[in-house]
Design an enzyme around this catalytic site. Structure first.
Site, mmCIF file in Angstrom:
data_model
loop_
_atom_site.group_PDB
_atom_site.id
_atom_site.type_symbol
_atom_site.label_atom_id
_atom_site.label_comp_id
_atom_site.label_asym_id
_atom_site.label_seq_id
_atom_site.Cartn_x
_atom_site.Cartn_y
_atom_site.Cartn_z
ATOM 1 N N THR A 1 0.820 -1.214 0.000
ATOM 2 C CA THR A 1 0.000 0.000 0.000
ATOM 3 C C THR A 1 0.856 1.268 0.000
ATOM 4 O OG1 THR A 1 -1.503 1.272 1.420
ATOM 5 C CG2 THR A 1 -0.088 -0.290 2.536
ATOM 6 N N ASP A 2 0.262 2.363 -0.481
ATOM 7 C CA ASP A 2 0.966 3.661 -0.428
ATOM 8 C C ASP A 2 1.150 4.145 1.009
ATOM 9 O OD1 ASP A 2 -1.676 4.384 0.169
ATOM 10 O OD2 ASP A 2 -1.864 5.856 -1.442
ATOM 11 N N GLU A 3 0.409 3.538 1.956
ATOM 12 C CA GLU A 3 0.496 4.009 3.349
ATOM 13 C C GLU A 3 1.871 3.759 3.949
ATOM 14 O OE1 GLU A 3 -2.717 3.667 5.967
ATOM 15 O OE2 GLU A 3 -4.217 3.757 4.373
ATOM 16 N N TYR B 1 -1.548 -0.323 11.184
ATOM 17 C CA TYR B 1 -1.784 -1.010 9.907
ATOM 18 C C TYR B 1 -0.617 -0.755 8.952
ATOM 19 C CZ TYR B 1 -3.341 -1.429 5.051
ATOM 20 O OH TYR B 1 -3.396 -1.727 3.711
ATOM 21 N N LYS C 1 2.216 -3.335 7.266
ATOM 22 C CA LYS C 1 2.442 -3.517 5.825
ATOM 23 C C LYS C 1 3.911 -3.209 5.475
ATOM 24 C CE LYS C 1 -0.407 -4.378 3.143
ATOM 25 N NZ LYS C 1 -0.983 -5.687 2.678
HETATM 26 P P1 NAD Z 1 -10.358 -6.705 2.702
HETATM 27 O O1 NAD Z 1 -10.279 -6.405 4.155
HETATM 28 O O2 NAD Z 1 -11.590 -6.371 1.949
HETATM 29 O O3 NAD Z 1 -10.080 -8.264 2.457
HETATM 30 C C1 NAD Z 1 -9.088 -8.969 3.130
HETATM 31 C C2 NAD Z 1 -9.336 -10.457 2.907
HETATM 32 O O4 NAD Z 1 -8.288 -11.190 3.551
HETATM 33 C C3 NAD Z 1 -10.662 -10.963 3.495
HETATM 34 O O5 NAD Z 1 -11.299 -11.818 2.590
HETATM 35 C C4 NAD Z 1 -10.231 -11.729 4.747
HETATM 36 O O6 NAD Z 1 -11.126 -12.779 5.092
HETATM 37 C C5 NAD Z 1 -8.881 -12.246 4.306
HETATM 38 N N1 NAD Z 1 -7.973 -12.533 5.434
HETATM 39 C C6 NAD Z 1 -7.730 -11.750 6.521
HETATM 40 N N2 NAD Z 1 -6.847 -12.352 7.326
HETATM 41 C C7 NAD Z 1 -6.510 -13.530 6.735
HETATM 42 C C8 NAD Z 1 -5.616 -14.580 7.054
HETATM 43 N N3 NAD Z 1 -4.888 -14.547 8.183
HETATM 44 N N4 NAD Z 1 -5.499 -15.618 6.199
HETATM 45 C C9 NAD Z 1 -6.252 -15.673 5.063
HETATM 46 N N5 NAD Z 1 -7.133 -14.724 4.713
HETATM 47 C C10 NAD Z 1 -7.242 -13.650 5.531
HETATM 48 O O7 NAD Z 1 -9.078 -6.000 2.067
HETATM 49 P P2 NAD Z 1 -8.904 -5.299 0.647
HETATM 50 O O8 NAD Z 1 -9.326 -3.893 0.747
HETATM 51 O O9 NAD Z 1 -9.443 -6.185 -0.401
HETATM 52 O O10 NAD Z 1 -7.308 -5.293 0.567
HETATM 53 C C11 NAD Z 1 -6.599 -6.397 -0.005
HETATM 54 C C12 NAD Z 1 -5.104 -6.115 0.098
HETATM 55 O O11 NAD Z 1 -4.811 -4.902 -0.592
HETATM 56 C C13 NAD Z 1 -4.592 -5.915 1.521
HETATM 57 O O12 NAD Z 1 -3.338 -6.509 1.614
HETATM 58 C C14 NAD Z 1 -4.492 -4.413 1.669
HETATM 59 O O13 NAD Z 1 -3.475 -4.083 2.590
HETATM 60 C C15 NAD Z 1 -4.108 -4.012 0.265
HETATM 61 N N6 NAD Z 1 -4.503 -2.660 -0.168
HETATM 62 C C16 NAD Z 1 -5.811 -2.247 -0.040
HETATM 63 C C17 NAD Z 1 -6.163 -0.992 -0.529
HETATM 64 C C18 NAD Z 1 -7.589 -0.493 -0.415
HETATM 65 O O14 NAD Z 1 -7.822 0.683 -0.705
HETATM 66 N N7 NAD Z 1 -8.552 -1.300 -0.040
HETATM 67 C C19 NAD Z 1 -5.204 -0.177 -1.134
HETATM 68 C C20 NAD Z 1 -3.882 -0.625 -1.224
HETATM 69 C C21 NAD Z 1 -3.562 -1.888 -0.750
HETATM 70 O O1 DAU Z 2 -4.094 4.195 0.779
HETATM 71 C C1 DAU Z 2 -4.335 2.823 0.687
HETATM 72 C C2 DAU Z 2 -5.104 2.391 1.901
HETATM 73 O O2 DAU Z 2 -6.420 2.931 1.740
HETATM 74 C C3 DAU Z 2 -5.184 0.888 2.088
HETATM 75 O O3 DAU Z 2 -3.894 0.401 2.316
HETATM 76 C C4 DAU Z 2 -6.097 0.535 3.263
HETATM 77 O O4 DAU Z 2 -6.265 -0.870 3.327
HETATM 78 C C5 DAU Z 2 -7.450 1.169 3.038
HETATM 79 O O5 DAU Z 2 -8.265 0.950 4.162
HETATM 80 C C6 DAU Z 2 -7.301 2.673 2.796
HETATM 81 O O6 DAU Z 2 -6.866 3.367 3.990
HETATM 82 P P1 DAU Z 2 -7.423 4.822 4.370
HETATM 83 O O7 DAU Z 2 -7.248 5.017 5.813
HETATM 84 O O8 DAU Z 2 -6.918 5.866 3.453
HETATM 85 O O9 DAU Z 2 -8.979 4.566 3.966
HETATM 86 P P2 DAU Z 2 -10.341 4.877 4.728
HETATM 87 O O10 DAU Z 2 -11.427 4.537 3.765
HETATM 88 O O11 DAU Z 2 -10.410 4.290 6.083
HETATM 89 O O12 DAU Z 2 -10.275 6.452 4.873
HETATM 90 C C7 DAU Z 2 -10.090 7.298 3.747
HETATM 91 C C8 DAU Z 2 -10.027 8.723 4.258
HETATM 92 O O13 DAU Z 2 -11.324 9.078 4.768
HETATM 93 C C9 DAU Z 2 -9.071 8.911 5.410
HETATM 94 O O14 DAU Z 2 -8.480 10.201 5.310
HETATM 95 C C10 DAU Z 2 -9.956 8.861 6.650
HETATM 96 C C11 DAU Z 2 -11.261 9.440 6.152
HETATM 97 N N1 DAU Z 2 -12.487 8.909 6.792
HETATM 98 C C12 DAU Z 2 -12.663 7.559 6.839
HETATM 99 C C13 DAU Z 2 -13.784 7.023 7.415
HETATM 100 C C14 DAU Z 2 -13.973 5.521 7.505
HETATM 101 C C15 DAU Z 2 -13.456 9.773 7.280
HETATM 102 O O15 DAU Z 2 -13.297 11.012 7.213
HETATM 103 N N2 DAU Z 2 -14.568 9.244 7.849
HETATM 104 C C16 DAU Z 2 -14.789 7.900 7.954
HETATM 105 O O16 DAU Z 2 -15.822 7.489 8.528
#
Ligand code: NAD
Ligand code: DAU
Length: 343
Positions: A127-129, A151, A155
């Site tokens: 992730t970019d985080e 988190y 990562k």
């Molecule tokens: P999500 O939370 O929707 O899904 C995670 C999945 O992993 C779920 O199906 C869960 O059951 C499974 N899981 C959790 N723990 C596990 C374990 N110990 N063993 C096997 N399965 C397990 O997450 P997402 O948003 O789909 O993100 C997927 C990946 O992409 C993550 O690694 C996250 O860090 C990364 N990522 C997400 C975003 C985003 O914006 N959502 C952006 C950049 C990177």
């Molecule tokens: O940047 C990539 C990441 O994006 C992934 O690695 C993470 O898995 C994913 O959860 C996401 O993280 P963020 O913290 O950026 O996403 P989130 O949707 O939780 O929040 C996006 C922005 O919105 C952040 O600045 C916090 C804000 N926010 C979020 C929630 C849930 C609010 O203002 N109100 C809210 O209720």
């Protein structure tokens, strides 16, 4: 020539979109999905492909090395793509341990399987985080890692562990770092689906702090296309940033959702900020664009409109997900089911 890949965490948001994308785009690929089915994992995300002879599901954790090894042997797995993670920043602030267990130890066990069985491809979704808050400009793949939430730290730890396995054991790994994804099947705890589903129920829309934090929004299908390209043509040992460049302030995103749903802006409520809240994420994805020719195809305006429409058309999906999550939360907090959870 047909090949079998193991997708871990494929029942979550990005993983399920990725499985659907690959099955649709590549008829020669078979997929085994290993997922623990945590609160975020949902097999209904994959209902439409569940009966495909090219798709198989095994419930399990990535920390269970014996199981992962067995699955790799049974199915003749030739590559692994790891999506499995605890993914929500707010949850990591309340309780960090599960993040370390899955996001770090889980990756360690996957790396051990890759090493032991000489699996020729391991793509890890990061992730970019990991770069932390970027005041100006954009992080490249060479920028320092400065994670600010548990988190993000988990990562970043996994990224460093993978780096060490590449250098020490020659593990054929690739790390991808994506920006904020949005689109169908995203669990309604993340900003965009939370705001859409709350607005659909005329509930308050909680914006953290002053709402001026900036995120770079990537439509999930564009992310999946980038990942499949990297899986097929990316170079071993490399890191690839993936983002669209569509940077928006949170308040702009929430206002756009309110407009699309024709709801009153009085639903928007500013609430106390997230501790350690990163102000701005920004990456430079030139490497991926120039070396592999990827580019995003869905603009933020189009992607958001499609996402809003998807949630409008899939009430049953998100209502079930929300109720289930509420039920689990209530049970954990109070040891009984009560109120809304019993309905
Ligand atoms: P999500 O939370 O929707 O899904 C995670 C999945 O992993 C779920 O199906 C869960 O059951 C499974 N899981 C959790 N723990 C596990 C374990 N110990 N063993 C096997 N399965 C397990 O997450 P997402 O948003 O789909 O993100 C997927 C990946 O992409 C993550 O690694 C996250 O860090 C990364 N990522 C997400 C975003 C985003 O914006 N959502 C952006 C950049 C990177
Ligand atoms: O940047 C990539 C990441 O994006 C992934 O690695 C993470 O898995 C994913 O959860 C996401 O993280 P963020 O913290 O950026 O996403 P989130 O949707 O939780 O929040 C996006 C922005 O919105 C952040 O600045 C916090 C804000 N926010 C979020 C929630 C849930 C609010 O203002 N109100 C809210 O209720």
């Amino acid at each position: 020539m047909s090949q079998t890949i193991l997708v871990t965490g494929g029942a979550g948001f990005i993983g399920s979109n990725f499985i659907r994308y690959v099955l649709q785009h590549d008829p020669d690929v078979q997929i085994v999905n290993v997922d623990a089915l945590t609160y975020a994992g949902n097999l209904t995300n994959l209902e439409d492909v569940a009966d495909s002879p090219r798709y198989h599901f095994v419930r399990g954790k990535i920390q269970d090395q014996a199981l992962i090894e067995q699955v790799c042997r049974d199915y003749g797995v030739e590559g692994i793509i790891n999506f499995a993670a605890e993914s929500h920043v707010d949850r990591s602030i309340h309780s960090a341990a599960p993040f370390l267990e899955t996001n770090v130890l889980g990756v360690l066990h996957l790396l051990e399987v890759v090493r032991k069985l000489s699996i020729p491809r391991f793509v890890h979704i990061s992730t970019d985080e990991v770069y932390g808050s970027i005041a100006e400009g954009a992080a490249t793949e060479e920028s320092p890692l400065r994670p600010n939430s548990p988190y993000a730290a988990s990562k970043a730890s996994a990224d460093l562990l993978i780096r060490s396995y590449i250098r020490t054991y020659g593990v054929p790994a690739i790390i991808t770092r994506a920006s904020n994804n949005y689109g169908p099947y995203q669990f309604p705890e993340k900003l965009i689906p939370l705001m859409i589903t709350n607005a659909l129920e005329n509930q308050p829309l909680p914006v953290y702090g002053d709402g001026q934090n900036i995120r770079d929004w990537l439509f999930v299908e564009d992310h999946c296309a980038a990942l499949w390209l990297i899986y097929q043509r990316g170079s071993e040992g490399e890191i690839y940033n993936i983002c669209s460049g569509e940077q928006r302030r949170n308040i702009e995103v929430v206002e756009a959702i309110v407009r699309l749903l024709n709801k009153p802006s009085s639903l928007i409520q500013f609430v106390p900020d997230r501790p350690g809240h990163d102000r701005r994420y920004a990456m430079d994805a030139t490497k991926l664009r120039q070396q592999l020719g990827w580019q995003p195809t869905v603009s933020f305006d189009e992607g958001l409109a499609r996402t809003v429409q998807w949630y409008q058309n899939h009430r049953q999906w998100w209502k079930a997900v929300r109720d289930q999550s509420y039920r689990e939360y209530y049970q954990k907090q109070y040891g009984v089911l009560s109120g809304k959870a019993e309905q």
